[in-house]
Scaffold this motif. Structure first.
Motif, PDB file in Angstrom:
ATOM      1  N   CYS A 195       0.717   3.336   0.053  1.00  0.00           N
ATOM      2  CA  CYS A 195       0.770   3.248   1.526  1.00  0.00           C
ATOM      3  C   CYS A 195       0.079   1.956   1.992  1.00  0.00           C
ATOM      4  CB  CYS A 195       0.059   4.443   2.170  1.00  0.00           C
ATOM      5  SG  CYS A 195       1.016   5.962   2.157  1.00  0.00           S
ATOM      6  N   ILE A 220       7.748   5.950   0.681  1.00  0.00           N
ATOM      7  CA  ILE A 220       6.746   5.348   1.569  1.00  0.00           C
ATOM      8  C   ILE A 220       7.350   4.130   2.281  1.00  0.00           C
ATOM      9  CG2 ILE A 220       4.498   4.166   1.624  1.00  0.00           C
ATOM     10  CD1 ILE A 220       3.646   6.094  -0.710  1.00  0.00           C
ATOM     11  N   TYR A 263       0.680   7.555   5.761  1.00  0.00           N
ATOM     12  CA  TYR A 263       1.028   6.146   5.997  1.00  0.00           C
ATOM     13  C   TYR A 263       0.557   5.703   7.383  1.00  0.00           C
ATOM     14  CZ  TYR A 263       3.487   1.848   6.743  1.00  0.00           C
ATOM     15  OH  TYR A 263       3.758   0.532   7.034  1.00  0.00           O
TER      16      TYR A 263
END
Ligand code: NAD
Ligand code: GDD
Length: 338
Positions: A216, A279, A328
């Motif tokens: 992330c 992600i 995230y």
């Protein structure tokens, strides 16, 4: 310390076991990722909570009623934390992702052995009612985790012993120590084997971060068309459990009468490449992946959480996509603030 609300798993269990309807709980490692979330959850359940750690939580103030800064490797420093509590949640440890645990094995073994033994001795000395130890999936034999599609790990597969590195050996040693303290000193122990826990307010930089937070961070920091560095070929697999699900399971285990070790983890295996692509998709950026040398650990690891389903009525409820989106978002916000 305040009066507990009724209805939490822990207060219901206490109501069955004694006239008290709330518990005084010590959480060691209360300044860390899981510890700080667990403190908040125990407070929401109405318990009186004491935190102990080398440091305060980094990202938000502690919810603990009382907080003791101490080094649990030093028995004299650790002693006051263990007085006058009913339950101990032993989460303090020198821990990190593969980047940390692969390179600091002597220190990890030394630090964690001292923390665990001191915690068990003091819990026994002050006759705490129950002691929950945060163990790890790293206790399982490496030989069972050699392929991406390795079978999910069941609790009874832990022996014969071949755990992962010094971190895994110490966790296995301390699980055994819990057993001996239970047998000789009647300490009532619970053992949680945690499988890669992720979420907001976890370490995301500095070398101890695990794959979800590390990726992330890399994605959030990347410029358009950059390539994100991934350790290994991306084919290694893991399962990732969101923090609120983990804390819920810990609370249920603490309240339960389950003295066998219990896996707390997701059963949804995913390759690290797929994790990275998820992600990137959450970020909305267009990025490539670049596979590099790095500490990879085992090739494939997933939790078999049947025991937790059966005995704790627990299943993770947070889908990976949702958990990653929240993680995230939180990490991207930290980077923007810096
Ligand atoms: P973390 O590093 O965020 O928290 C650990 C805390 O322990 C830190 O705040 C640290 O300061 C404290 N600590 C370390 N040494 C100490 C000492 N000598 N005295 C007092 N405090 C000390 O880690 P976490 O992810 O919250 O992990 C909590 C527990 O769960 C650990 O026992 C860890 O081994 C176990 N675990 C975590 C995971 C995971 O995926 N996060 C997986 C398996 C097991
Ligand atoms: N940390 C990290 N950072 N891992 C990466 C990265 C990166 O930038 N890129 C790829 N990976 C890969 C690692 O090489 C490894 O194969 C996989 O992602 C997972 O790495 P980690 O999340 O660091 O650790 P782990 O799953 O091998 O072990 C963790 O979970 C255990 C419990 O399941 C550790 O945190 C242990 O301490 C923990 O007990």
């Amino acid at each position: 310390m305040q009066t507990a609300r009724c209805g939490s798993p822990l207060s219901r269990t206490r109501a069955r076991h004694s006239s008290m309807s709330r518990a005084r709980v010590l959480v060691t490692g209360a300044g860390g990722f899981i510890g700080s979330h667990l403190v908040s959850s125990l407070k929401r359940e109405g318990h009186a909570v004491r935190g102990a750690d080398l440091k305060y939580p980094e990202f938000s103030p502690t919810s603990a009623d009382e907080y003791i800064i101490c080094d649990l490797r030093e028995v004299r420093e650790a002693t006051p934390a263990f007085r006058d509590v009913d339950y101990v949640c032993a989460l303090a440890a020198d821990i990190g992702g593969m980047g940390h645990i692969s390179k600091n094995e002597a220190d990890i073994l030394t630090n964690n052995t001292l923390i665990s033994i001191n915690s068990l001795r003091l819990a026994t000395r002050y006759r705490v009612e129950r002691f929950l130890f945060a163990s790890s999936a790293c206790v399982y034999p490496m030989t069972l985790q050699t392929a991406p599609e390795s079978p999910a790990l069941q609790e009874d597969a832990v022996l014969p012993a071949d755990p992962q590195g010094a971190y895994g050996w110490e966790k296995l040693f301390s699980e055994q120590a819990c057993r001996y303290y239970s047998e000789q000193h009647r300490l009532d122990v619970r053992v949680a084997r945690l499988h890669n826990i992720y979420g907001p307010e976890g370490t995301y930089q500095g070398g101890r971060e695990k794959a979800p937070a590390a990726i992330c961070r890399k994605v959030a920091a990347a410029q358009p068309c950059d390539a994100i560095e991934i350790w290994g070929d991306g084919g290694q697999t893991r399962s990732f459990c969101y923090i609120s699900d983990c804390v819920d399971a810990l609370s249920r285990l603490l309240a339960s009468n389950i003295t066998q070790p219990v896996n707390i983890g997701s059963e949804e295996a995913i390759s690290i490449e797929s994790l990275a692509r998820k992600i990137i998709s959450v970020s909305g950026k267009k990025l490539d992946l670049r596979f590099t040398d790095g500490p990879e650990g085992v090739r494939g690891r997933t939790s078999d959480s049947t025991r937790a389903h059966r005995l704790l009525d627990w299943r993770p409820t947070t889908p990976l996509d949702a958990g990653l989106a929240r993680t995230y978002e939180w990490i991207a916000a930290q980077l923007q603030r810096a």
